[in-house]
Design an enzyme around this catalytic site. Structure first.
Site, PDB file in Angstrom:
ATOM      1  N   LYS A 137      26.042  22.103  86.209  1.00  0.00           N
ATOM      2  CA  LYS A 137      26.053  22.996  87.412  1.00  0.00           C
ATOM      3  C   LYS A 137      26.011  22.282  88.603  1.00  0.00           C
ATOM      4  O   LYS A 137      27.012  21.478  88.936  1.00  0.00           O
ATOM      5  CB  LYS A 137      24.851  23.778  87.089  1.00  0.00           C
ATOM      6  CG  LYS A 137      24.394  24.397  85.638  1.00  0.00           C
ATOM      7  CD  LYS A 137      25.452  25.401  85.308  1.00  0.00           C
ATOM      8  CE  LYS A 137      25.421  25.521  83.627  1.00  0.00           C
ATOM      9  NZ  LYS A 137      24.290  26.031  83.295  1.00  0.00           N
ATOM     10  N   ARG A 168      28.225   4.766  71.201  1.00  0.00           N
ATOM     11  CA  ARG A 168      27.172   5.683  71.027  1.00  0.00           C
ATOM     12  C   ARG A 168      26.007   5.072  71.130  1.00  0.00           C
ATOM     13  O   ARG A 168      25.066   5.844  71.830  1.00  0.00           O
ATOM     14  CB  ARG A 168      27.225   6.031  69.443  1.00  0.00           C
ATOM     15  CG  ARG A 168      26.140   7.047  69.091  1.00  0.00           C
ATOM     16  CD  ARG A 168      26.127   7.860  67.883  1.00  0.00           C
ATOM     17  NE  ARG A 168      27.065   7.366  66.866  1.00  0.00           N
ATOM     18  CZ  ARG A 168      26.620   6.359  66.140  1.00  0.00           C
ATOM     19  NH1 ARG A 168      25.423   5.738  66.001  1.00  0.00           N
ATOM     20  NH2 ARG A 168      27.454   5.858  64.991  1.00  0.00           N
ATOM     21  N   ASP A 207      13.048  22.262  83.388  1.00  0.00           N
ATOM     22  CA  ASP A 207      14.503  22.630  83.730  1.00  0.00           C
ATOM     23  C   ASP A 207      14.939  22.661  85.165  1.00  0.00           C
ATOM     24  O   ASP A 207      14.351  23.594  85.583  1.00  0.00           O
ATOM     25  CB  ASP A 207      14.967  23.605  82.827  1.00  0.00           C
ATOM     26  CG  ASP A 207      16.435  24.083  82.970  1.00  0.00           C
ATOM     27  OD1 ASP A 207      17.325  23.266  83.818  1.00  0.00           O
ATOM     28  OD2 ASP A 207      16.978  24.578  81.949  1.00  0.00           O
ATOM     29  N   TYR A 260      16.901  30.028  80.578  1.00  0.00           N
ATOM     30  CA  TYR A 260      18.387  30.286  80.322  1.00  0.00           C
ATOM     31  C   TYR A 260      18.502  30.628  79.009  1.00  0.00           C
ATOM     32  O   TYR A 260      17.732  30.166  77.994  1.00  0.00           O
ATOM     33  CB  TYR A 260      18.893  28.849  80.266  1.00  0.00           C
ATOM     34  CG  TYR A 260      20.386  28.411  79.929  1.00  0.00           C
ATOM     35  CD1 TYR A 260      21.395  29.157  80.822  1.00  0.00           C
ATOM     36  CD2 TYR A 260      20.713  28.160  78.696  1.00  0.00           C
ATOM     37  CE1 TYR A 260      22.656  29.084  80.212  1.00  0.00           C
ATOM     38  CE2 TYR A 260      21.945  27.801  78.359  1.00  0.00           C
ATOM     39  CZ  TYR A 260      23.065  28.521  79.092  1.00  0.00           C
ATOM     40  OH  TYR A 260      24.268  28.233  78.653  1.00  0.00           O
TER      41      TYR A 260
HETATM   42  C1  LIG Z   1      23.711  26.364  81.891  1.00  0.00           C
HETATM   43  C2  LIG Z   1      22.277  25.901  81.780  1.00  0.00           C
HETATM   44  C3  LIG Z   1      21.728  25.359  80.444  1.00  0.00           C
HETATM   45  C4  LIG Z   1      22.433  24.906  79.263  1.00  0.00           C
HETATM   46  O1  LIG Z   1      23.368  23.929  79.840  1.00  0.00           O
HETATM   47  P1  LIG Z   1      24.759  23.532  79.287  1.00  0.00           P
HETATM   48  O2  LIG Z   1      25.381  22.321  80.123  1.00  0.00           O
HETATM   49  O3  LIG Z   1      25.583  24.790  79.476  1.00  0.00           O
HETATM   50  O4  LIG Z   1      24.542  23.300  77.558  1.00  0.00           O
HETATM   51  C5  LIG Z   1      20.254  25.073  80.652  1.00  0.00           C
HETATM   52  N1  LIG Z   1      19.525  25.472  81.455  1.00  0.00           N
HETATM   53  C6  LIG Z   1      20.069  26.121  82.693  1.00  0.00           C
HETATM   54  C7  LIG Z   1      19.017  26.514  83.585  1.00  0.00           C
HETATM   55  C8  LIG Z   1      21.252  26.494  82.767  1.00  0.00           C
HETATM   56  O5  LIG Z   1      21.884  26.998  83.900  1.00  0.00           O
END
Ligand SMILES: *Cc1c(COP(=O)(O)O)cnc(C)c1O
Length: 380
Positions: free
Chosen positions: A195, A46, A170, A98
């Site tokens: 992604k 962890r 982000d 998001y």
């Molecule tokens: C998918 C996404 C998230 C969340 O991520 P997860 O891996 O699904 O928890 C946050 N920000 C953006 C821009 C995303 O496309």
């Protein structure tokens, strides 16, 4: 060293024990110690794990940060970010991010007395006006999801820093291959590695890249205390995915531009949202802070019935949530990713029932175009 070289080599020296070229998946929860207090730097997974270490070094190198910490998903990374804050602290968040981000902020973080304001960050003055004495963090996405609005990272970073506020970006949509927010003054970069970074739709993950010693300390402490860490196997998947990030992103971008142009010329499509089109109101800004436009496109079909008619017909494109995979994914924001923000907020942002979002994959672009063509023909 260039980006593709760093993607393949940063954090990925051949294994010291065997010379293995690929970072081994260290499937272990614990590590043998020689005597009390004497070990090889690892005590419990962890806290740290060599596969995770390799990925974290790699992520920091690609974004140009000084540390990186990976979490079980993008949302786990955002949650870790919010644990830096205390009761009474205030956060400014882009109004079109998001959908899961404001859901966590409003339905969980507010219970602990953290306050949130949502503003259109495409005008940095809106950020300036929203700053309070208690503001600690500004969190933005650029381009936004799904309307592809651009925020000037440098301008917002300057506003933040004048007031002693940190900026987190982000960077999921463009990846460090096209956009490195730290170079424009961001303090923290966040990703859903689920992604484009992983890129193969086969695992979740999230990362926080920091620029200050306290980021390293805080996020490592959060990993250890809250345990929302990424498993060694998924760390390996992302390391593997990132090795081809440069070639994948080039293709995503090339095909993204072609699909956007095709859609812009289609009589059944009334509007296309893609920063790579000269008609995008922030096309010049997009070119200034990113070296490509990526493959996220939103377009207007006119109604829920029209969107459904075409989405039922797609064959090469897969109807589903998520984005950034090698396969083309197509989705309906109003009922999928942005269902949680409610009808009123969607109307305010311009996320209509006829809006369709596409994450253009790296199949032969002719096949993607032909598929869209036959699907759009279903609109009467
Ligand atoms: C998918 C996404 C998230 C969340 O991520 P997860 O891996 O699904 O928890 C946050 N920000 C953006 C821009 C995303 O496309």
């Amino acid at each position: 060293m260039g980006f593709a070289t760093r993607a393949i080599h940063a954090g990925q020296e051949p294994d010291p024990l065997t010379g293995a070229v690929n970072v081994p998946i260290y499937l272990t929860s614990t590590y043998a110690q020689e005597e009390i207090g004497k070990h090889k730097g690892y005590e419990y997974s962890r806290v740290s794990n060599p596969t995770r270490d390799a990925l974290e070094v790699n992520m920091a190198a690609l974004e140009g940060g000084t540390s990186a910490h990976v979490f079980a998903s993008g949302m786990a990374a955002i949650t870790a970010l919010i644990t830096m804050l205390r009761t009474g602290d205030h956060v400014i968040c882009g109004e079109n991010v998001y959908g899961g981000t404001p859901r966590m902020f409003n339905q969980i973080a507010t219970r602990y007395g953290i306050e949130f304001s949502y503003v259109d960050t495409s005008d940095p003055e809106n950020v300036r006006r929203a700053i309070r004495p208690t503001t600690r963090l500004v969190h933005i996405e650029t381009p936004t999801n799904p309307l592809m609005t651009i925020t000037d990272i440098r301008a917002v970073a300057d506003v933040c820093h004048e007031q002693g506020v940190e900026l987190s970006v982000d960077n999921t949509f463009l990846t460090p291959y096209f956009q490195r927010p730290i170079e424009f003054g961001a303090d923290i970069v966040m990703h859903s590695t689920t992604k484009f970074l992983n890129g193969h739709s086969d695992g979740l993950g999230g990362v926080l890249v920091g620029t200050k010693p306290e980021h390293k300390e805080t996020f490592a402490f959060v990993q250890k205390c809250t345990g929302g860490i990424l498993s060694p196997f998924e760390c390996y998947l992302i390391l593997r995915g990132v090795k081809t990030l440069a070639v994948r992103m080039k293709q995503h971008d090339e095909s993204g531009r072609k699909v956007a142009e095709y859609l812009a010329a289609h009589p059944k499509v009334s509007r296309v949202y893609y920063p790579g089109l000269a008609s995008h109101p922030q096309h010049a800004l997009a070119q200034q802070q990113a070296s490509g436009f990526g493959s996220m496109i939103a377009f207007e079909t006119g109604s829920l019935a029209n969107a459904n008619a075409m989405l039922k017909r797609v064959k090469v494109c897969t109807l589903g949530e998520s984005l950034g995979g090698v396969e083309t994914l197509i989705s309906h924001p109003a009922t999928m990713t942005h269902a949680a923000i409610g009808e009123e907020m969607r109307a305010k942002l311009g996320i209509t029932d006829g809006l369709v979002r596409i994450s253009v994959g790296i199949e032969d672009v002719e096949d993607i175009l032909a598929d869209l063509d036959q699907a759009l023909a279903a609109i009467s």
